[in-house]
Design a protein around this motif. Structure first.
Motif, PDB file in Angstrom:
ATOM      1  N   LEU A  13      -1.086  -9.001   0.672  1.00 50.26           N
ATOM      2  CA  LEU A  13      -1.241  -7.822  -0.173  1.00 50.26           C
ATOM      3  C   LEU A  13      -1.566  -8.226  -1.611  1.00 50.26           C
ATOM      4  CD1 LEU A  13       1.810  -5.729   1.107  1.00 50.26           C
ATOM      5  CD2 LEU A  13      -0.582  -5.455   1.721  1.00 50.26           C
ATOM      6  N   ALA A  14      -2.274  -9.316  -1.762  1.00 46.02           N
ATOM      7  CA  ALA A  14      -2.522  -9.844  -3.105  1.00 46.02           C
ATOM      8  C   ALA A  14      -3.365  -8.901  -3.946  1.00 46.02           C
ATOM      9  CB  ALA A  14      -3.206 -11.204  -3.018  1.00 46.02           C
ATOM     10  N   ASP A  15      -4.100  -7.982  -3.298  1.00 41.29           N
ATOM     11  CA  ASP A  15      -4.945  -7.069  -4.055  1.00 41.29           C
ATOM     12  C   ASP A  15      -4.274  -5.718  -4.253  1.00 41.29           C
ATOM     13  OD1 ASP A  15      -4.986  -6.319  -1.449  1.00 41.29           O
ATOM     14  OD2 ASP A  15      -7.140  -5.872  -1.377  1.00 41.29           O
ATOM     15  N   THR A  16      -2.993  -5.637  -4.020  1.00 44.83           N
ATOM     16  CA  THR A  16      -2.274  -4.374  -4.137  1.00 44.83           C
ATOM     17  C   THR A  16      -1.538  -4.313  -5.462  1.00 44.83           C
ATOM     18  OG1 THR A  16      -1.932  -4.432  -1.769  1.00 44.83           O
ATOM     19  CG2 THR A  16      -0.597  -2.877  -3.001  1.00 44.83           C
ATOM     20  N   ARG A  17      -1.652  -3.169  -6.162  1.00 46.41           N
ATOM     21  CA  ARG A  17      -1.052  -3.065  -7.488  1.00 46.41           C
ATOM     22  C   ARG A  17      -0.697  -1.616  -7.762  1.00 46.41           C
ATOM     23  NH1 ARG A  17      -3.724  -2.527 -12.518  1.00 46.41           N
ATOM     24  NH2 ARG A  17      -5.681  -2.723 -11.400  1.00 46.41           N
ATOM     25  N   VAL A  18       0.372  -1.372  -8.496  1.00 52.48           N
ATOM     26  CA  VAL A  18       0.763  -0.028  -8.901  1.00 52.48           C
ATOM     27  C   VAL A  18       0.797   0.042 -10.416  1.00 52.48           C
ATOM     28  CG1 VAL A  18       2.618   1.686  -8.920  1.00 52.48           C
ATOM     29  CG2 VAL A  18       2.095   0.436  -6.839  1.00 52.48           C
ATOM     30  N   GLU A  19       0.166   1.053 -10.987  1.00 58.41           N
ATOM     31  CA  GLU A  19       0.225   1.275 -12.422  1.00 58.41           C
ATOM     32  C   GLU A  19       1.242   2.372 -12.685  1.00 58.41           C
ATOM     33  OE1 GLU A  19      -1.323  -0.428 -14.568  1.00 58.41           O
ATOM     34  OE2 GLU A  19      -2.851  -1.480 -13.431  1.00 58.41           O
ATOM     35  N   LEU A  20       2.340   2.053 -13.328  1.00 60.87           N
ATOM     36  CA  LEU A  20       3.377   3.041 -13.574  1.00 60.87           C
ATOM     37  C   LEU A  20       3.136   3.828 -14.858  1.00 60.87           C
ATOM     38  CD1 LEU A  20       6.543   1.006 -12.572  1.00 60.87           C
ATOM     39  CD2 LEU A  20       5.337   2.743 -11.238  1.00 60.87           C
ATOM     40  N   ILE A  21       2.333   3.304 -15.772  1.00 62.20           N
ATOM     41  CA  ILE A  21       2.115   4.020 -17.033  1.00 62.20           C
ATOM     42  C   ILE A  21       0.624   4.230 -17.276  1.00 62.20           C
ATOM     43  CG2 ILE A  21       2.500   3.994 -19.529  1.00 62.20           C
ATOM     44  CD1 ILE A  21       4.939   2.257 -19.047  1.00 62.20           C
ATOM     45  N   ASP A  22      -0.096   3.154 -17.539  1.00 60.07           N
ATOM     46  CA  ASP A  22      -1.516   3.273 -17.846  1.00 60.07           C
ATOM     47  C   ASP A  22      -2.338   2.611 -16.752  1.00 60.07           C
ATOM     48  OD1 ASP A  22      -1.119   4.530 -20.336  1.00 60.07           O
ATOM     49  OD2 ASP A  22      -0.622   2.582 -21.224  1.00 60.07           O
ATOM     50  N   ASP A  61       7.227  -2.024   5.664  1.00 63.65           N
ATOM     51  CA  ASP A  61       7.510  -3.398   5.279  1.00 63.65           C
ATOM     52  C   ASP A  61       7.816  -3.484   3.784  1.00 63.65           C
ATOM     53  OD1 ASP A  61       7.050  -6.284   4.590  1.00 63.65           O
ATOM     54  OD2 ASP A  61       6.554  -6.365   6.723  1.00 63.65           O
ATOM     55  N   THR A  62       8.804  -4.270   3.436  1.00 64.73           N
ATOM     56  CA  THR A  62       9.170  -4.403   2.029  1.00 64.73           C
ATOM     57  C   THR A  62       8.091  -5.098   1.210  1.00 64.73           C
ATOM     58  OG1 THR A  62      10.377  -6.439   2.545  1.00 64.73           O
ATOM     59  CG2 THR A  62      11.650  -4.387   2.497  1.00 64.73           C
ATOM     60  N   ALA A  63       7.114  -5.712   1.873  1.00 63.16           N
ATOM     61  CA  ALA A  63       6.010  -6.337   1.147  1.00 63.16           C
ATOM     62  C   ALA A  63       5.018  -5.299   0.624  1.00 63.16           C
ATOM     63  CB  ALA A  63       5.281  -7.333   2.046  1.00 63.16           C
ATOM     64  N   CYS A  64       5.071  -4.080   1.141  1.00 57.85           N
ATOM     65  CA  CYS A  64       4.176  -3.022   0.687  1.00 57.85           C
ATOM     66  C   CYS A  64       4.590  -2.557  -0.700  1.00 57.85           C
ATOM     67  CB  CYS A  64       4.207  -1.827   1.644  1.00 57.85           C
ATOM     68  SG  CYS A  64       3.608  -2.185   3.304  1.00 57.85           S
ATOM     69  N   LEU A  65       3.590  -2.142  -1.488  1.00 55.39           N
ATOM     70  CA  LEU A  65       3.920  -1.588  -2.797  1.00 55.39           C
ATOM     71  C   LEU A  65       4.664  -0.273  -2.652  1.00 55.39           C
ATOM     72  CD1 LEU A  65       3.508  -2.075  -5.862  1.00 55.39           C
ATOM     73  CD2 LEU A  65       2.483  -3.749  -4.341  1.00 55.39           C
ATOM     74  N   PHE A  66       4.250   0.576  -1.715  1.00 56.21           N
ATOM     75  CA  PHE A  66       4.938   1.834  -1.461  1.00 56.21           C
ATOM     76  C   PHE A  66       5.715   1.675  -0.162  1.00 56.21           C
ATOM     77  CE2 PHE A  66       1.383   4.390  -3.726  1.00 56.21           C
ATOM     78  CZ  PHE A  66       1.798   3.857  -4.935  1.00 56.21           C
ATOM     79  N   THR A  67       6.977   1.336  -0.271  1.00 54.78           N
ATOM     80  CA  THR A  67       7.807   1.106   0.905  1.00 54.78           C
ATOM     81  C   THR A  67       8.458   2.414   1.332  1.00 54.78           C
ATOM     82  OG1 THR A  67       8.275  -1.149   0.187  1.00 54.78           O
ATOM     83  CG2 THR A  67       9.731  -0.205   1.845  1.00 54.78           C
ATOM     84  N   LEU A  68       8.232   2.810   2.580  1.00 53.67           N
ATOM     85  CA  LEU A  68       8.719   4.079   3.109  1.00 53.67           C
ATOM     86  C   LEU A  68       9.823   3.818   4.123  1.00 53.67           C
ATOM     87  CD1 LEU A  68       5.234   5.712   3.681  1.00 53.67           C
ATOM     88  CD2 LEU A  68       6.795   6.166   1.798  1.00 53.67           C
ATOM     89  N   ASP A  69      10.989   4.346   3.867  1.00 56.41           N
ATOM     90  CA  ASP A  69      12.119   4.208   4.782  1.00 56.41           C
ATOM     91  C   ASP A  69      12.016   5.314   5.824  1.00 56.41           C
ATOM     92  OD1 ASP A  69      14.461   3.535   6.011  1.00 56.41           O
ATOM     93  OD2 ASP A  69      15.762   4.406   4.471  1.00 56.41           O
ATOM     94  N   ASP A  70      11.130   5.118   6.794  1.00 62.09           N
ATOM     95  CA  ASP A  70      10.790   6.151   7.774  1.00 62.09           C
ATOM     96  C   ASP A  70      10.450   5.446   9.083  1.00 62.09           C
ATOM     97  OD1 ASP A  70       9.479   8.061   9.365  1.00 62.09           O
ATOM     98  OD2 ASP A  70       8.541   9.049   7.655  1.00 62.09           O
ATOM     99  N   SER A  71      11.220   5.729  10.129  1.00 68.07           N
ATOM    100  CA  SER A  71      11.011   5.046  11.410  1.00 68.07           C
ATOM    101  C   SER A  71       9.660   5.389  12.039  1.00 68.07           C
ATOM    102  CB  SER A  71      12.145   5.407  12.382  1.00 68.07           C
ATOM    103  OG  SER A  71      12.167   6.801  12.632  1.00 68.07           O
ATOM    104  N   GLY A  72       9.046   6.482  11.624  1.00 65.93           N
ATOM    105  CA  GLY A  72       7.736   6.854  12.165  1.00 65.93           C
ATOM    106  C   GLY A  72       6.581   6.166  11.476  1.00 65.93           C
ATOM    107  N   VAL A  73       6.880   5.352  10.475  1.00 62.49           N
ATOM    108  CA  VAL A  73       5.851   4.645   9.703  1.00 62.49           C
ATOM    109  C   VAL A  73       5.752   3.212  10.188  1.00 62.49           C
ATOM    110  CG1 VAL A  73       5.266   3.795   7.392  1.00 62.49           C
ATOM    111  CG2 VAL A  73       6.144   6.122   7.689  1.00 62.49           C
TER     112      VAL A  73
END
Length: 318
Positions: A13-22, A61-73
């Motif tokens: 996931l090296a190309d994954t990024r989240v911008e929280l402000i700008d 997976d905890t490696a994801c930027l958006f980790t979803l605690d959902d058994s259907g995911v």
């Protein structure tokens, strides 16, 4: 949903990024200023998750930027990425699929803003250029009064509405009616087909009801598969006719779902108040609830009204 910091050394996931402000500007001058807001289930503290001009993976997976605690995911379920100046979403061969506005993704799909993205039992709203604080708070306020799954009003909105309407009836010598509706044998559907199909039935149920109602009626999810329709200035006879139209609309045409056609019916109790009798919310809803269960006792797929008359229906056997 939780945000997990991404380790740049993670090749997957090296190309994954989240911008929280700008966010950075895209090479062509257009800015990558999208964001996601979880609307179902509503998190304890709603948060706006900004996307940059890169690739953001959603998954369990905890490696994801958006980790979803959902058994259907799935572990890595879907990706939202900035491509040629616009955002796209792609399903990553997930087990249960990715849905955009109730359409299952078959290929990479462009996002224009305002879409509802469903992964497992989680629903996210995708938005563009969410820079105005007032707009953000308006969306959060909408989350507070609406059920995200069905887009109906919720109980927090329903109760104050009923209080106001009962008082208005008392002061202005008017009447108000309510319909208490329940999907017949809904638990059987959940047990047999799973909660994803159950959610699909709930959404379709509400979509079928809305065209029957007029602009003064309010559809609210009371809880589970129970719904309330509030009908201000509507006498009992008129409201019973609305309920019967709802019953027919639900029963006459099978629901199209991921597992094929399902026959769905509902039972309803209809009562009315002038603000003097059934003069508070609890007594009004309790009376409607008792009528609903009388309709269930008649064999389901019935409308039972406050004066004791039971609508005679050409009902399906359930």
């Amino acid at each position: 949903m939780t945000l997990t910091p991404q380790n740049p050394q993670d090749d997957a996931l090296a190309d994954t990024r989240v911008e929280l402000i700008d966010t950075d500007a895209a090479p062509d001058g257009r800015e990558a200023r999208g964001c996601l807001l979880q609307i179902h289930p509503i998190p304890g503290t709603p948060g706006l998750m900004r996307l940059g001009q890169s690739r953001a993976v959603l998954g369990r997976d905890t490696a994801c930027l958006f980790t979803l605690d959902d058994s259907g995911v799935s572990r890595m379920h879907a990706a939202v990425e900035w491509f040629n100046g616009v955002y796209h979403i792609t399903d990553l061969m997930s087990s249960n699929g990715t849905w955009v506005n109730d359409t299952k993704l078959e290929s990479r799909t462009q996002l224009a803003g305002g879409e509802l993205i469903r992964v497992g039992n989680t629903i996210l709203k995708f938005m563009l250029a969410m820079d105005e604080e007032a707009e953000y708070h308006a969306i959060v306020h909408d989350l507070m009064i609406r059920d995200a799954l069905t887009n109906t009003f919720n109980r927090a909105w329903l109760i104050p509405l009923l209080v106001r309407e009962i008082e208005r009836c008392r002061q202005e010598t008017e009447v108000m009616s309510v319909i208490f509706a329940d999907i017949d044998r809904f638990k059987r559907t959940n047990d047999k087909h799973g909660h994803l199909i159950g959610d699909e039935v709930l959404r379709t149920f509400c979509e079928r009801i809305r065209p029957v109602l007029n602009s003064s009626n309010s559809l609210c999810r009371f809880g589970g598969d129970e719904f309330i329709v509030v009908c201000p200035q509507s006498p009992l006879d008129v409201t019973v006719q609305i309920a019967e139209m709802i019953r027919q609309e639900i029963a006459d045409t099978p629901f199209q779902t991921q597992v094929g056609q399902l026959n769905v019916t509902c039972s309803m109790g209809v009562t009315c108040t002038d603000g003097q009798s059934l003069s508070d919310v609890d007594s009004l809803l309790s009376a409607a609830d008792k009528l609903l269960y009388r309709a269930k006792a008649q064999g389901r797929n019935f409308v039972h009204r406050a004066d004791g008359h039971v609508m005679v229906n050409a009902r399906l056997s359930r």
